[in-house]
Motif scaffolding. Sequence first.
Motif, PDB file in Angstrom:
ATOM      1  N   ALA A 171      34.087  30.274  15.363  1.00 33.26           N
ATOM      2  CA  ALA A 171      35.123  29.788  14.852  1.00 33.26           C
ATOM      3  C   ALA A 171      35.053  28.244  15.354  1.00 33.26           C
ATOM      4  O   ALA A 171      35.240  27.191  14.719  1.00 33.26           O
ATOM      5  N   ALA A 172      35.173  28.203  16.604  1.00 32.43           N
ATOM      6  CA  ALA A 172      34.905  27.039  17.278  1.00 32.43           C
ATOM      7  C   ALA A 172      33.967  26.121  17.117  1.00 32.43           C
ATOM      8  O   ALA A 172      33.958  25.198  16.491  1.00 32.43           O
ATOM      9  N   ASN A 173      32.792  26.900  16.995  1.00 29.93           N
ATOM     10  CA  ASN A 173      31.468  26.002  16.840  1.00 29.93           C
ATOM     11  C   ASN A 173      31.537  25.530  15.308  1.00 29.93           C
ATOM     12  O   ASN A 173      31.051  24.385  14.916  1.00 29.93           O
ATOM     13  N   LYS A 174      32.131  26.228  14.348  1.00 24.03           N
ATOM     14  CA  LYS A 174      32.240  25.905  13.006  1.00 24.03           C
ATOM     15  C   LYS A 174      32.899  24.584  12.672  1.00 24.03           C
ATOM     16  O   LYS A 174      32.368  23.760  12.083  1.00 24.03           O
ATOM     17  N   ASN A 175      33.922  24.326  13.718  1.00 24.00           N
ATOM     18  CA  ASN A 175      34.655  23.121  13.301  1.00 24.00           C
ATOM     19  C   ASN A 175      33.791  21.957  13.824  1.00 24.00           C
ATOM     20  O   ASN A 175      33.658  20.971  13.368  1.00 24.00           O
ATOM     21  N   LYS A 176      33.147  22.080  14.952  1.00 23.05           N
ATOM     22  CA  LYS A 176      32.304  21.106  15.453  1.00 23.05           C
ATOM     23  C   LYS A 176      31.000  20.905  14.275  1.00 23.05           C
ATOM     24  O   LYS A 176      30.706  19.745  14.269  1.00 23.05           O
ATOM     25  N   GLY A 177      30.504  22.115  13.857  1.00 26.41           N
ATOM     26  CA  GLY A 177      29.412  22.036  13.055  1.00 26.41           C
ATOM     27  C   GLY A 177      29.905  21.401  11.769  1.00 26.41           C
ATOM     28  O   GLY A 177      28.776  20.719  11.140  1.00 26.41           O
ATOM     29  N   GLU A 178      31.281  21.399  11.222  1.00 25.08           N
ATOM     30  CA  GLU A 178      31.555  20.785   9.866  1.00 25.08           C
ATOM     31  C   GLU A 178      31.498  19.313  10.144  1.00 25.08           C
ATOM     32  O   GLU A 178      30.991  18.608   9.083  1.00 25.08           O
ATOM     33  N   GLU A 179      31.678  18.942  11.210  1.00 23.27           N
ATOM     34  CA  GLU A 179      31.316  17.333  11.285  1.00 23.27           C
ATOM     35  C   GLU A 179      30.126  16.893  11.277  1.00 23.27           C
ATOM     36  O   GLU A 179      29.741  15.994  10.417  1.00 23.27           O
ATOM     37  N   VAL A 180      29.201  17.523  11.768  1.00 29.85           N
ATOM     38  CA  VAL A 180      27.893  17.304  11.953  1.00 29.85           C
ATOM     39  C   VAL A 180      27.432  17.598  10.412  1.00 29.85           C
ATOM     40  O   VAL A 180      26.408  16.699   9.742  1.00 29.85           O
ATOM     41  N   VAL A 181      27.850  18.604   9.660  1.00 30.37           N
ATOM     42  CA  VAL A 181      27.262  18.769   8.389  1.00 30.37           C
ATOM     43  C   VAL A 181      27.938  17.939   7.374  1.00 30.37           C
ATOM     44  O   VAL A 181      27.116  17.217   6.391  1.00 30.37           O
ATOM     45  N   LYS A 182      29.154  17.423   7.740  1.00 30.19           N
ATOM     46  CA  LYS A 182      29.741  16.214   6.690  1.00 30.19           C
ATOM     47  C   LYS A 182      29.014  14.872   6.690  1.00 30.19           C
ATOM     48  O   LYS A 182      28.423  14.176   6.020  1.00 30.19           O
ATOM     49  N   LYS A 183      28.196  14.581   8.172  1.00 27.76           N
ATOM     50  CA  LYS A 183      27.333  13.469   8.441  1.00 27.76           C
ATOM     51  C   LYS A 183      26.253  13.454   7.433  1.00 27.76           C
ATOM     52  O   LYS A 183      25.713  12.654   7.066  1.00 27.76           O
ATOM     53  N   ALA A 184      25.819  14.740   7.893  1.00 26.77           N
ATOM     54  CA  ALA A 184      24.378  14.936   6.964  1.00 26.77           C
ATOM     55  C   ALA A 184      24.517  15.099   5.667  1.00 26.77           C
ATOM     56  O   ALA A 184      23.651  14.476   4.933  1.00 26.77           O
ATOM     57  N   ALA A 185      25.704  15.414   5.145  1.00 28.29           N
ATOM     58  CA  ALA A 185      25.992  15.423   3.612  1.00 28.29           C
ATOM     59  C   ALA A 185      26.157  13.951   3.183  1.00 28.29           C
ATOM     60  O   ALA A 185      25.510  13.573   1.968  1.00 28.29           O
ATOM     61  N   LYS A 186      26.754  13.294   3.929  1.00 26.73           N
ATOM     62  CA  LYS A 186      26.900  12.022   3.404  1.00 26.73           C
ATOM     63  C   LYS A 186      25.322  11.150   3.350  1.00 26.73           C
ATOM     64  O   LYS A 186      25.271  10.518   2.480  1.00 26.73           O
ATOM     65  N   LYS A 187      24.748  11.418   4.441  1.00 27.27           N
ATOM     66  CA  LYS A 187      23.266  10.738   4.335  1.00 27.27           C
ATOM     67  C   LYS A 187      22.394  11.397   3.322  1.00 27.27           C
ATOM     68  O   LYS A 187      21.784  10.622   2.615  1.00 27.27           O
ATOM     69  N   ALA A 188      22.728  12.613   2.900  1.00 30.36           N
ATOM     70  CA  ALA A 188      21.937  13.372   1.750  1.00 30.36           C
ATOM     71  C   ALA A 188      22.406  12.744   0.558  1.00 30.36           C
ATOM     72  O   ALA A 188      21.385  12.195  -0.444  1.00 30.36           O
TER      73      ALA A 188
END
Length: 186
Positions: free
Chosen positions: A137-154
Amino acid sequence: MYAIIRTGGKQYKVQAGDVVQVDKLEQKLGAEFDINEILMVGGESTHVGQPLVKGAKVTVVVTKQARTKKEIVFKKKRRQGYRKFATHKQEFTELFVKAISLDGKTTKTDATPNVVDVDAKRMEAATARVAARKDRAANKNKGEEVVKKAAKKAVAKKKVAKKTVKKTAKKATAKKKVAKKTSKKA
Protein backbone atom coordinates in the motif's frame (compact mmCIF):
# COMPACT_ATOMS: atom_id res chain seq x y z
CA MET A 1 13.15 -53.62 19.67
CA TYR A 2 9.63 -52.58 18.69
CA ALA A 3 6.34 -52.30 20.55
CA ILE A 4 2.67 -52.29 19.72
CA ILE A 5 0.93 -49.61 21.76
CA ARG A 6 -2.74 -48.77 22.19
CA THR A 7 -3.97 -45.19 22.40
CA GLY A 8 -7.26 -43.63 21.39
CA GLY A 9 -8.75 -47.08 20.73
CA LYS A 10 -6.20 -47.75 17.98
CA GLN A 11 -3.00 -49.78 17.84
CA TYR A 12 0.35 -48.53 16.52
CA LYS A 13 3.63 -50.32 15.89
CA VAL A 14 6.51 -48.10 17.06
CA GLN A 15 10.28 -48.24 17.31
CA ALA A 16 12.70 -45.87 19.01
CA GLY A 17 13.10 -42.75 16.84
CA ASP A 18 9.69 -43.07 15.10
CA VAL A 19 7.22 -40.21 14.76
CA VAL A 20 3.57 -41.26 15.08
CA GLN A 21 0.32 -39.31 14.66
CA VAL A 22 -2.32 -40.39 17.16
CA ASP A 23 -5.72 -39.03 18.18
CA LYS A 24 -5.50 -35.89 20.32
CA LEU A 25 -4.00 -36.37 23.75
CA GLU A 26 -4.30 -33.83 26.56
CA GLN A 27 -0.57 -33.16 26.87
CA LYS A 28 1.40 -29.95 26.50
CA LEU A 29 3.73 -29.32 23.58
CA GLY A 30 7.20 -30.71 24.34
CA ALA A 31 5.95 -32.80 27.27
CA GLU A 32 7.63 -36.17 27.85
CA PHE A 33 5.49 -38.99 29.25
CA ASP A 34 5.19 -42.78 29.32
CA ILE A 35 2.61 -44.92 27.56
CA ASN A 36 1.84 -48.01 29.61
CA GLU A 37 -0.73 -49.69 27.36
CA ILE A 38 1.73 -52.01 25.59
CA LEU A 39 0.10 -54.98 23.84
CA MET A 40 3.29 -56.58 22.56
CA VAL A 41 7.05 -56.08 22.62
CA GLY A 42 9.15 -57.70 19.89
CA GLY A 43 12.78 -57.90 18.94
CA GLU A 44 15.21 -60.64 20.02
CA SER A 45 12.41 -62.19 22.09
CA THR A 46 8.69 -61.56 21.79
CA HIS A 47 6.47 -60.76 24.77
CA VAL A 48 2.73 -60.83 24.16
CA GLY A 49 0.43 -59.30 26.76
CA GLN A 50 -2.67 -60.80 28.35
CA PRO A 51 -3.97 -58.14 27.31
CA LEU A 52 -1.04 -55.86 28.37
CA VAL A 53 2.65 -56.59 28.84
CA LYS A 54 3.58 -56.07 32.51
CA GLY A 55 6.58 -53.83 33.20
CA ALA A 56 6.75 -52.47 29.63
CA LYS A 57 6.62 -48.78 28.81
CA VAL A 58 7.23 -46.50 25.86
CA THR A 59 8.63 -43.01 26.52
CA VAL A 60 7.34 -40.40 24.06
CA VAL A 61 7.64 -36.64 23.52
CA VAL A 62 4.80 -34.48 22.14
CA THR A 63 6.16 -32.73 19.03
CA LYS A 64 3.01 -31.27 17.50
CA GLN A 65 -0.63 -30.55 18.38
CA ALA A 66 -2.60 -29.69 15.23
CA ARG A 67 -5.47 -30.57 12.91
CA THR A 68 -5.43 -32.65 9.74
CA LYS A 69 -6.26 -31.38 6.26
CA LYS A 70 -9.88 -30.57 5.55
CA GLU A 71 -12.02 -33.59 4.67
CA ILE A 72 -15.25 -33.22 2.73
CA VAL A 73 -18.34 -34.95 4.13
CA PHE A 74 -21.07 -35.22 1.49
CA LYS A 75 -24.30 -37.12 2.01
CA LYS A 76 -26.93 -37.70 -0.66
CA LYS A 77 -29.99 -39.85 -1.11
CA ARG A 78 -30.87 -40.11 -4.75
CA ARG A 79 -34.29 -39.07 -5.98
CA GLN A 80 -35.21 -37.73 -2.53
CA GLY A 81 -33.87 -34.18 -2.76
CA TYR A 82 -31.57 -34.84 0.18
CA ARG A 83 -28.05 -33.42 0.04
CA LYS A 84 -25.82 -32.41 2.93
CA PHE A 85 -22.35 -30.92 2.65
CA ALA A 86 -19.95 -30.47 5.55
CA THR A 87 -16.22 -30.40 6.20
CA HIS A 88 -14.16 -31.83 9.02
CA LYS A 89 -10.66 -31.43 10.46
CA GLN A 90 -9.53 -34.09 12.92
CA GLU A 91 -7.32 -32.99 15.81
CA PHE A 92 -4.17 -35.05 16.33
CA THR A 93 -1.06 -35.26 18.47
CA GLU A 94 2.30 -36.12 16.93
CA LEU A 95 4.54 -38.22 19.18
CA PHE A 96 8.27 -38.86 18.96
CA VAL A 97 9.19 -42.28 20.41
CA LYS A 98 12.22 -41.71 22.61
CA ALA A 99 12.67 -45.14 24.25
CA ILE A 100 11.11 -48.57 24.70
CA SER A 101 11.83 -50.46 27.90
CA LEU A 102 10.92 -53.91 29.21
CA ASP A 103 12.30 -55.70 32.29
CA GLY A 104 15.39 -53.48 32.57
CA LYS A 105 16.21 -53.63 28.83
CA THR A 106 15.90 -50.27 27.13
CA THR A 107 16.18 -49.26 23.49
CA LYS A 108 16.86 -45.53 23.07
CA THR A 109 17.38 -43.29 20.07
CA ASP A 110 20.11 -40.70 19.57
CA ALA A 111 17.84 -38.43 17.53
CA THR A 112 16.24 -35.42 19.17
CA PRO A 113 12.56 -34.56 18.84
CA ASN A 114 11.68 -31.64 16.57
CA VAL A 115 8.98 -29.73 18.48
CA VAL A 116 6.81 -27.55 16.21
CA ASP A 117 4.40 -24.93 17.56
CA VAL A 118 1.81 -24.71 14.79
CA ASP A 119 -0.09 -21.80 16.37
CA ALA A 120 3.06 -19.68 16.65
CA LYS A 121 3.94 -20.40 12.99
CA ARG A 122 0.44 -19.42 11.94
CA MET A 123 0.69 -16.12 13.85
CA GLU A 124 4.10 -15.35 12.29
CA ALA A 125 2.71 -15.98 8.82
CA ALA A 126 -0.30 -13.74 9.53
CA THR A 127 1.87 -10.86 10.76
CA ALA A 128 4.14 -11.27 7.72
CA ARG A 129 1.11 -11.05 5.39
CA VAL A 130 -0.13 -7.88 7.14
CA ALA A 131 3.33 -6.27 6.91
CA ALA A 132 3.58 -7.17 3.21
CA ARG A 133 0.14 -5.67 2.56
CA LYS A 134 1.14 -2.43 4.32
CA ASP A 135 4.37 -2.24 2.29
CA ARG A 136 2.46 -2.75 -0.96
CA ALA A 137 0.00 0.00 0.00
CA ALA A 138 2.83 2.41 0.83
CA ASN A 139 4.71 1.61 -2.38
CA LYS A 140 1.51 1.81 -4.40
CA ASN A 141 1.09 5.52 -3.55
CA LYS A 142 4.68 6.21 -4.58
CA GLY A 143 4.27 4.05 -7.64
CA GLU A 144 1.09 5.88 -8.69
CA GLU A 145 3.03 9.14 -9.07
CA VAL A 146 5.61 7.43 -11.26
CA VAL A 147 2.87 5.72 -13.25
CA LYS A 148 1.02 9.02 -13.77
CA LYS A 149 4.18 10.66 -15.14
CA ALA A 150 4.81 7.71 -17.42
CA ALA A 151 1.18 7.83 -18.58
CA LYS A 152 1.49 11.53 -19.43
CA LYS A 153 4.61 10.82 -21.48
CA ALA A 154 2.84 7.97 -23.27
CA VAL A 155 -0.16 10.20 -24.06
CA ALA A 156 2.16 12.90 -25.40
CA LYS A 157 3.93 10.34 -27.62
CA LYS A 158 0.57 9.10 -28.92
CA LYS A 159 -0.46 12.68 -29.81
CA VAL A 160 2.80 13.23 -31.69
CA ALA A 161 2.35 9.90 -33.48
CA LYS A 162 -1.23 10.79 -34.44
CA LYS A 163 -0.12 14.17 -35.85
CA THR A 164 2.59 12.55 -37.98
CA VAL A 165 0.11 9.93 -39.21
CA LYS A 166 -2.36 12.65 -40.16
CA LYS A 167 0.33 14.64 -42.00
CA THR A 168 1.47 11.60 -43.97
CA ALA A 169 -2.16 10.70 -44.73
CA LYS A 170 -2.79 14.24 -46.04
CA LYS A 171 0.32 14.07 -48.23
CA ALA A 172 -0.78 10.68 -49.61
CA THR A 173 -4.25 11.97 -50.47
CA ALA A 174 -2.74 15.08 -52.10
CA LYS A 175 -0.50 12.89 -54.27
CA LYS A 176 -3.51 10.77 -55.32
CA LYS A 177 -5.45 13.88 -56.32
CA VAL A 178 -2.51 15.14 -58.39
CA ALA A 179 -2.23 11.71 -60.03
CA LYS A 180 -5.97 11.70 -60.91
CA LYS A 181 -5.75 15.20 -62.43
CA THR A 182 -2.80 14.25 -64.59
CA SER A 183 -4.49 11.04 -65.73
CA LYS A 184 -7.63 12.97 -66.71
CA LYS A 185 -5.61 15.46 -68.76
CA ALA A 186 -3.87 12.70 -70.62
